[in-house]
Structure formats: structure tokens, C-alpha cells
Write a protein that holds these residues in place. Structure first.
Motif, PDB file in Angstrom:
ATOM      1  N   GLN A 157       0.934  -1.082  -0.039  1.00  0.00           N
ATOM      2  CA  GLN A 157       0.090   0.117  -0.051  1.00  0.00           C
ATOM      3  C   GLN A 157       1.162   1.341   0.127  1.00  0.00           C
ATOM      4  O   GLN A 157       0.563   2.285  -0.540  1.00  0.00           O
ATOM      5  N   TRP A 158       1.923   1.280   0.648  1.00  0.00           N
ATOM      6  CA  TRP A 158       3.003   2.429   0.904  1.00  0.00           C
ATOM      7  C   TRP A 158       3.372   2.781  -0.617  1.00  0.00           C
ATOM      8  O   TRP A 158       3.639   3.742  -1.134  1.00  0.00           O
ATOM      9  N   TRP A 159       3.779   1.648  -1.332  1.00  0.00           N
ATOM     10  CA  TRP A 159       4.578   1.763  -2.466  1.00  0.00           C
ATOM     11  C   TRP A 159       3.612   2.223  -3.517  1.00  0.00           C
ATOM     12  O   TRP A 159       3.692   3.087  -4.322  1.00  0.00           O
ATOM     13  N   ASN A 160       2.497   1.771  -3.677  1.00  0.00           N
ATOM     14  CA  ASN A 160       1.399   2.049  -4.681  1.00  0.00           C
ATOM     15  C   ASN A 160       0.824   3.605  -4.272  1.00  0.00           C
ATOM     16  O   ASN A 160       0.536   4.386  -5.050  1.00  0.00           O
ATOM     17  N   LEU A 161       0.923   4.128  -3.038  1.00  0.00           N
ATOM     18  CA  LEU A 161       0.632   5.462  -2.729  1.00  0.00           C
ATOM     19  C   LEU A 161       1.736   6.372  -3.109  1.00  0.00           C
ATOM     20  O   LEU A 161       1.336   7.307  -3.651  1.00  0.00           O
TER      21      LEU A 161
END
Length: 461
Positions: A406-410
Motif C-alpha cells: 500500500q505504501w509503494w502504490n501510494l
């Protein structure tokens, strides 16, 4: 263009119409009349008109002997080979042998682009021959597979469970890259020469994709490294790549394992000398400082706190997949005109663990002093580093794995450029040496920590 007229089967010729035709054609039987109807018509023609029965009492008209065309329903039509798929296969086979044909091919551009992604998704140094030959035996496939020869049987027997799992995963990812392989691969395999050409091309194209990433990142990576302390010489583009790695303070600190960072800060030159002289052996399972968010206070209580969330790794990822101009861009949105980034061209709008692992491998190589590409970078095997990163996502439903993706896609399209001061005070003493004790890598320690936590959870339940 004239309107299309509907086509109907011929209507049956009635007897009274046959009589008229006999009169008009000089007693020649019309072609549409059956033998029975013809004889009956001749008898009626010989009778006087007064003796003929009225039309209402005549025999009903006989059907014509001509068989009308049968209407074939759509679901009853025989299966025909898809013309587009056949043309695609012939086009690809032609381009494998004829480099000039690739310039005018309609299907080659996409095929070549996907081939350049092979190492980015399957891992550095992937062996295409083994993936295509033994991959089906390491995964679940429909139908029976042909028996392997003696050499193949020994190869499969000597595979470890982890190697079998990796080979099966690589085979599945290869089919994700080339969905047409579901139907096309058996046609390629029918000709050993075509199959050999296919394997050679996939290997060469994947090497080209990896070489592009190394080339574009070679100089730009120096812009992603925080400035060292005052008095330390800066690395510039004019420096050769052999001046990096353990030969320079800036790159050496980033290449140090996260759990040895305090030791490095105590005496950087001593630490580097021990690595260069083989007194401190580093392995591929080491998670280096450049892979961590060094501002995360959860380490070392949780060894995976801040892992794979470093600003440097994020910049390397964006440089490779979303374009060089987007790496240092502080605002979201397109980076500007120019060639499309490879992630956009390949229509990949989600970050996968394999893409993060590739950014880690490329980041390590760019920081190292190794001038030419090799999976063996000193004592570090980049294939082991790749496997160690993917092993972190083995349990895809774990809190860490879900939150990390989720952090990477954000942050993929909206990076907050907050360089953290990772350079602490250090003392320099090149005359001191130390011996490296036996220890476990961070990858091994994290695995043990997670296993212990899972065991405690099972006991509490």
C-alpha cells in the motif's frame, strides 16, 4: 452497393404448374419435377380437358426432388483456427530469424517489449531454458506432461523445494508476460529450431532490458545519495564506477547492513577495510541500509521496521519504472513530454514484490564498485538478494506485506522528497583491524523472529 437480397430454398413445383410448363416447353419435362410428378403430369396432358378433374380434386403438389441448402447454425459450424492467432505465430517465427522483418511487423513490438521485462519480473540471471523446460513440472498444469529424459529426471530430483517453488513461480510470471503462450507455445515447440531461437531471443532481450536499467541509473544514482558530512569528498559523474562501493564513504554507508550501521559509524575506514580484505564477509541475505527508512524508530526491536521504505529505494524505483525525469519530481502527475516510461508502456499500474526486488538489485549494483554487470558482486550474490526480498512477501496477507505494498502504490506517483540525515559523527582510524564473528543475516533473523511470533500466536490461541 446494391442491397443484399435474402436467399430462400426453391419452392416445390405444383402439378398444375408442371402442365403449363409441358405446354410451353413442347412436352419436355421441367427440371424441377420429380419422376412421379412427371408421369402424372403427362397422363393429365393426354386426357381431354373435359375429363380432367377440377383443380380442387387434383392430387396435392409433390415436393421437388432438389434438396434445398441446409442452414448451419453458428454453434454447429466446425471449429476453425483463429486467423489472427495464426498470423501472429507466423509473424513472430519469421521475426525470430529475420531481423529486417521486425521493422514492419505488427506483433513484434509488443513481443519485444515484454521480452525486455523478463529479468525485471523473473529475477536477475534467470535461465529461460530451464524455466520453459522444467517450469511446467513445478506448477499445476492441465493434462499430462511428457516424461522427462534421464538428464531431466536427475535435474528435477535434485531440486530443493524452494528451488522448485521459484521455478514454478517464474514459469507463471512468464505466462503473465506472454498470455499468448497458452496457445502459441506448443506451435513453437513443434519445431526444435524455432524453440531454440525463441529461448535465445528471450535471453538476449531480457539482457538488453537489464542493460538499459544499469546504463540509465549509473550516473543518476549519485543524485539520489544524501550529501556526506562536511570534509568528505563528493562523488561526481567524472569519477569511475570503481571509485564507489567500499572505496567511498558515501556509497559504503548505504551498502552496510542495517544492523551493522552503528559499527560502521564508529570507524568507517576500518569497516571498509575489513570488507575489502575479506575479514568481514557479507552475504546476499544482508538487508543494506539503503533498503531501510533509517528514520524509523522501530528498529531494532522489529527488524523489518522501515524495511523497503527508504527514500533512496523509492527514487531508484521511480527512475527505472516511471522515468528518470519523474524520480526527483516533487508534484504528482506526468513528468512531461518524451518517451513513455516502461511501466506505462507495459500497462503496469500496480507495484509488485518482483518490481521492488528489482529496484533493490539495481540499487545495489549502482552503488557498488563493480564496473560490469554480474550476478556475483563481490561476496554478494544478487540472486540471493532477490530471493530474500521476495521471501518477505511470502505471506501476502501479513500486515507488513499489505502495508508495504500500500505504501509503494501510494508513493509511486507522489513522492515526498524528505532526505533524512543518515550521516552521523564518525572517527577514522585505518590502522585498526578486527575479525568477523559467525553471525546470521538480517533475512535469517527476520525469518526467525516471524516464526517465533507465529508460534506465540498459535500457543495463545
Amino acid at each position: 452497393m446494391p442491397p443484399v437480397r435474402p436467399c430462400f430454398p426453391p419452392r416445390p413445383t405444383p402439378v398444375w404448374h408442371a402442365n403449363t410448363q409441358l405446354a410451353r416447353t413442347g412436352n419436355r419435362p421441367p427440371r424441377d419435377i420429380s419422376p412421379d410428378a412427371q408421369s402424372e403430369a403427362e397422363q393429365q396432358a393426354e386426357q381431354p380437358r373435359a375429363q380432367r378433374p377440377p383443380r380442387s380434386q387434383q392430387a396435392p403438389p409433390q415436393p421437388s426432388s432438389r434438396v434445398p441448402p441446409q442452414t448451419v447454425l453458428a454453434d454447429e459450424q466446425p471449429e476453425k483456427e483463429d486467423a489472427f492467432a495464426s498470423a501472429r505465430r507466423k509473424d513472430i517465427i519469421n521475426c525470430l530469424d529475420d531481423a529486417k522483418a521486425r521493422n514492419t511487423s505488427l506483433h513484434w513490438r509488443k513481443f519485444n517489449m515484454n521480452a525486455r521485462w523478463v529479468q525485471r519480473l523473473l529475477g536477475p540471471g534467470v535461465e529461460i531454458d530451464k524455466v520453459l523446460t522444467y517450469g511446467p513440472y513445478c506448477t499445476e498444469v492441465d493434462g499430462e506432461l511428457p516424461a522427462l529424459d534421464a538428464h531431466g529426471g536427475r535435474f528435477m530430483k535434485n531440486l530443493k523445494p524452494s528451488q522448485r517453488t521459484k521455478l514454478g513461480r517464474q514459469y507463471e510470471l512468464l505466462f503473465d508476460l506472454f498470455p499468448d503462450f497458452e496457445t502459441d507455445l506448443e506451435y513453437y515447440a513443434a519445431d526444435p529450431d524455432v524453440m531454440e531461437s525463441l529461448k535465445k531471443f528471450l535471453t538476449a532481450a531480457s539482457d538488453d532490458g537489464r542493460a538499459d536499467d544499469c546504463k540509465t541509473l549509473k550516473d543518476s544514482v549519485l543524485n539520489y545519495i544524501p550529501s556526506p558530512p562536511v570534509g568528505t569528498e563528493l562523488l561526481t559523474v567524472g569519477n569511475t564506477k570503481t571509485a564507489r562501493g567500499w572505496m567511498h564513504y558515501s556509497t559504503a554507508r548505504f551498502l552496510s547492513p542495517r544492523n551493522m550501521l552503528a559499527e560502521f559509524d564508529e570507524d568507517p575506514e576500518k569497516f571498509c577495510a575489513n570488507v575489502l580484505e575479506g575479514r568481514k564477509i557479507l552475504k546476499g541475505g544482508e538487508f543494506m541500509a539503503f533498503m531501510y527508512d533509517l528514520d524509523d524508530a522501530g528498529f531494532p526491536t522489529k527488524l523489518d521496521a522501515g524495511l523497503l521504505r527508504s527514500p533512496f529505494l523509492l527514487l531508484v524505483f521511480r527512475h527505472i519504472f516511471t522515468g528518470k525525469s519523474s524520480a526527483l519530481k516533487k508534484t504528482p502527475g506526468p513528468a512531461g513530454v518524451g518517451r513513455r516510461p516502461i511501466a506505462v508502456a507495459a500497462k503496469r499500474d500496480r507495484v509488485s514484490p518482483e518490481m521492488i526486488a528489482w529496484a533493490a538489485v539495481m540499487g545495489y549494483y549502482a552503488l557498488s564498485s563493480q564496473p560490469n554487470w554480474s550476478v556475483h558482486n563481490g561476496t554478494i550474490d544478487l540472486r540471493v538478494l532477490w530471493d530474500a526480498v521476495l521471501n518477505l512477501f511470502k505471506n501476502s496477507q501479513s500486515v507488513w506485506a499489505v502495508e508495504t505494498l500500500q505504501w509503494w502504490n501510494l508513493y509511486l506517483y507522489n513522492v515526498h522528497m524528505l532526505f533524512i540525515n543518515v550521516w552521523g559523527p564518525s572517527a577514522v582510524d585505518i590502522n585498526e583491524r578486527c575479525q568477523q564473528p559467525q553471525r546470521k543475516t538480517l533475512a535469517e533473523q527476520i525469518t526467525e523472529q516471524r516464526a517465533a511470533a507465529q508460534q506465540e500466536s498459535d500457543v495463545s490461541d
